[in-house]
Scaffold this active site. Structure first.
Site, mmCIF file in Angstrom:
data_model
loop_
_atom_site.group_PDB
_atom_site.id
_atom_site.type_symbol
_atom_site.label_atom_id
_atom_site.label_comp_id
_atom_site.label_asym_id
_atom_site.label_seq_id
_atom_site.Cartn_x
_atom_site.Cartn_y
_atom_site.Cartn_z
ATOM 1 N N LYS A 76 0.847 -1.200 0.000
ATOM 2 C CA LYS A 76 0.000 0.000 0.000
ATOM 3 C C LYS A 76 0.883 1.251 0.000
ATOM 4 O O LYS A 76 1.925 1.281 0.662
ATOM 5 C CB LYS A 76 -0.901 -0.034 1.243
ATOM 6 N N SER A 154 -9.904 2.220 2.623
ATOM 7 C CA SER A 154 -8.962 2.919 1.784
ATOM 8 C C SER A 154 -8.003 1.994 1.036
ATOM 9 O O SER A 154 -7.425 2.408 0.034
ATOM 10 C CB SER A 154 -8.135 3.895 2.627
ATOM 11 N N SER A 178 -10.341 -0.151 6.811
ATOM 12 C CA SER A 178 -9.724 -0.100 5.484
ATOM 13 C C SER A 178 -9.057 -1.375 5.006
ATOM 14 O O SER A 178 -8.642 -1.445 3.846
ATOM 15 C CB SER A 178 -8.706 1.025 5.426
HETATM 16 N N1 GLN Z 1 -13.370 4.731 5.822
HETATM 17 C C1 GLN Z 1 -12.711 5.132 7.018
HETATM 18 C C2 GLN Z 1 -12.266 6.578 6.922
HETATM 19 O O1 GLN Z 1 -12.474 7.143 5.926
HETATM 20 C C3 GLN Z 1 -11.591 4.208 7.339
HETATM 21 C C4 GLN Z 1 -10.313 4.492 6.718
HETATM 22 C C5 GLN Z 1 -9.205 3.595 7.183
HETATM 23 O O2 GLN Z 1 -9.415 2.566 7.840
HETATM 24 N N2 GLN Z 1 -8.001 3.984 6.854
HETATM 25 O O3 GLN Z 1 -11.743 7.147 7.816
#
Ligand code: GLN
Length: 491
Positions: A76, A154, A178
Site C-alpha cells: 500500500k 482505503s 480499510s
Molecule cells: N473509511 C474510514 C475513513 O475514511 C476508514 C479508513 C481507514 O481505515 N483507513 O476514515
C-alpha cells in the site's frame, strides 16, 4: 498461471524447486502490466522486484528459506520504502522518496518477500471507496453488467490487486475498516490485528490511536503466514507491544469445539442488506455445526461508534497532517511576488490536499479548538471508553469470538456514494470502526456471492491479542463456506 497462487502454495512450490522466485515474480509483473485498467498499482518496482527475487532464489538454493522467501507482494502506498516513491495517494507528497523503510516492509523483505510496487488507496487512507486518491480510483475486478464498482477503501488498490491475481498478497492498513471493507468488496481475506501488534513506524500516519497494518490475502492461511512476518515488538513505535508473536499458522487446527460465538444484536440495524443478514445467520450455523455454541450478546454503545470515530480520527489527522507544509519535502506551490510564509503554507496545502482530506483537517481542527474540545473531542474519548467496555464485558462473560457483518452492502458503483453528502460514505464503516475504537483484532472472510454475482464477506472479532483463536475461527468459516469464485477477467 503462478500469479494466481496462494502464498502457501507458492511457498511449497518454491521450496520444492518447482518454480523459481524470478519466474514467479515475472509472471506477477506481466499480470500487473496487463492489469493497468484496474488502476491498482500506482508505482511499479520491477527492478527492485527482480533483484529481490534473484536473492530469494539464491537463499532457496542454499536451503535457507524464511517464511516469505520469493513471495511477490504489493505494498500500500502508505508504507515508506527507501528510495521508492511514497505518496499516500496525495498530491502533497508528489516527488517524495523516503530515506528509510517502514518496519513492516523491512520485516517482510527480511522474510524474503519481493516488492512488486506501490498500491492505490484513498488519499491519506481517508475514504471507503478509493475515490479520494490523487491517482483516481482503483477498480474492483468484480463487475455487474458493465458497471465499474469500487474495490472499497482505503486499501482499494491492495484489494483489487489481490482479487485480480496481480500479486500473491498485499499490505493494508485499517484505521476504521480499510483492510476489512475492501476485502469484503473483492472476495478476499483481510485481518486487522490488535492495536500494537504491528509496528506503525514508517507508515504515514492518519489517526495514530487507531492505525494498524495487516495482510490482505487469498486465504486465511496466507493471512496467518504474512501476519507472522509483519508482527512483533518495535522500539521505534512506542505503542508497539512487547508481546511474543505466536505461530499463527500452527494455530489453524480447525477445531473450535466448545467455543462460544457472540452475535451482537445491535449490529442487526437498518440499512443492512437482507442478503448479508441471511449470510450472517448462515455463518452462525456453520460455526455451530463445527461444535461452537452461538449466543446473543449486546454491545449497547454501538450506535455511537460512527460519530465517535468521525470526531477522533479527523482530530488526530488534523494534527498528523500539520507537518505537510511544503518546506521540507513533497509539493510546494508556486508563489507570487510578495508572498510570505503564510501564503506559502496556504497555497501549498490548498493545492496539495484533496477535498476529503481538507474536510477532515477542518473538522479535526474544529473539534480540538479551545471552545469545543470538551464538547466534542473529550466527549468522544469518553464514549470510546464505553464502546471498549462493551467488548470487554462480552469477552469477560465467556465469549471467544464475535460474528458480525463486515459491510452493510456489497460493492457499490464508482461515483455512486458520498458525492453530495459525505456522511453517506461514512455509513459504510458502521460495522468495522467499533473494533478500531476498542483496539481489537478483526478479520473478514469471503463467504459467497450474492444474486448479482458479487462477493460477500463476514467479519469475526477477537479479544485483544487473540489473533490465534480469531484466525482459527476464520479458518473454520473459510472451510465451511468453500468460497473459490474468481472475477471474470475483463481487464
Ligand atoms: N473509511 C474510514 C475513513 O475514511 C476508514 C479508513 C481507514 O481505515 N483507513 O476514515
Amino acid at each position: 498461471m503462478s500469479a494466481s497462487w496462494t502464498i502457501s502454495a507458492a511457498r511449497d512450490a518454491l521450496r520444492k524447486g518447482e518454480v523459481s522466485a524470478t519466474d514467479l515474480t515475472m509472471s506477477c509483473l506481466a499480470a500487473i502490466d496487463a492489469g493497468d485498467g484496474l488502476n491498482a498499482f500506482v508505482h511499479k518496482t520491477p527492478e527492485l522486484a527482480l533483484t529481490q527475487a534473484r536473492a530469494a532464489d539464491a537463499r532457496l538454493k542454499g536451503g535457507d528459506a524464511p517464511s516469505l522467501c520469493g513471495i511477490p507482494l504489493g505494498i500500500k502506498d502508505l508504507f515508506c520504502i527507501k528510495d521508492v516513491p511514497t505518496q499516500a495517494a496525495s498530491n502533497i507528497l508528489r516527488g517524495f522518496k523516503p530515506q528509510y523503510d517502514s518496519t513492516v516492509t523491512a520485516k517482510l523483505f527480511h522474510a524474503g518477500a519481493v516488492c512488486l510496487g506501490k498500491l492505490n488507496m484513498d488519499e491519506f487512507a481517508m475514504g471507503s471507496s478509493n475515490e479520494s486518491s490523487c491517482y483516481g480510483p482503483a477498480v474492483n475486478p468484480w463487475k455487474v453488467d458493465a458497471r465499474n464498482l469500487t474495490p472499497g477503501g482505503s486499501s482499494g488498490g491492495s484489494a483489487a490487486a489481490v482479487a485480480a491475481d496481480l500479486c500473491l498478497g498485499a499490505t493494508g492498513t485499517d484505521t476504521g475498516g480499510s483492510i476489512r471493507q475492501p476485502a469484503a468488496f473483492t472476495g478476499i481475506t483481510g485481518i486487522k490485528p490488535t492495536y500494537g501488534r504491528v509496528s506503525r513506524y514508517g507508515i504515514i500516519a492518519y489517526a495514530s490511536s487507531l492505525d494498524q497494518a495487516g495482510p490482505m490475502t487469498k486465504s486465511v492461511r496466507d493471512a496467518a503466514i504474512m501476519l507472522g512476518a509483519m508482527a512483533g515488538h518495535d522500539p521505534k513505535d512506542s505503542t508497539s507491544a512487547d508481546i511474543p508473536v505466536p505461530d499463527f499458522e500452527a494455530a489453524l487446527t480447525g477445531d473450535i469445539r466448545g467455543k462460544k460465538i457472540g452475535i451482537p444484536r445491535e449490529y442487526r440495524m437498518d440499512g443492512l442488506s437482507s442478503e448479508i443478514a441471511a449470510l450472517w445467520d448462515k455463518g452462525a450455523d456453520m460455526l455451530r455445526a463445527a461444535g461452537a455454541e452461538v449466543v446473543d450478546i449486546s454491545l449497547p454503545h454501538t450506535k455511537y461508534a460512527l460519530p465517535t470515530y468521525y470526531i477522533i480520527a479527523p482530530a488526530e489527522a488534523s494534527s498528523n497532517l500539520a507537518r505537510y507544509d511544503g518546506v521540507r519535502y513533497g509539493h510546494r506551490a508556486a508563489l507570487s511576488a510578495g508572498d510570505g510564509i503564510t501564503e506559502m503554507y496556504e497555497k501549498t496545502r490548498a493545492e496539495g490536499f484533496g477535498p476529503e482530506v481538507q474536510r477532515r483537517i477542518m473538522v479535526g481542527t474544529y473539534v480540538l479548538s479551545a471552545g469545543f474540545y470538551d464538547a466534542y473531542y473529550n466527549r468522544a474519548r469518553r464514549v470510546r471508553a464505553l464502546i471498549k467496555r462493551d467488548f470487554e464485558l462480552a469477552f469477560a462473560a465467556g465469549v471467544d469470538c464475535i460474528l458480525a457483518p463486515a459491510t452493510p452492502t456489497p460493492a457499490f458503483g464508482l461515483g455512486e456514494q458520498g458525492t453530495s453528502d459525505p456522511v453517506e460514505m461514512y455509513l459504510n464503516d458502521v460495522f468495522t470502526i467499533t473494533l478500531n475504537l476498542a483496539g481489537l483484532p478483526g478479520i473478514c472472510v469471503p463467504m459467497g456471492l450474492n444474486k448479482q454475482g458479487l462477493p460477500l464477506g463476514l467479519q469475526l472479532i477477537g479479544h485483544a491479542w487473540g489473533e490465534v483463536d480469531l484466525l482459527n475461527h476464520a479458518y473454520v468459516l473459510e472451510k465451511s463456506a468453500g468460497f473459490v469464485a474468481k472475477p471474470e477477467k475483463w481487464w
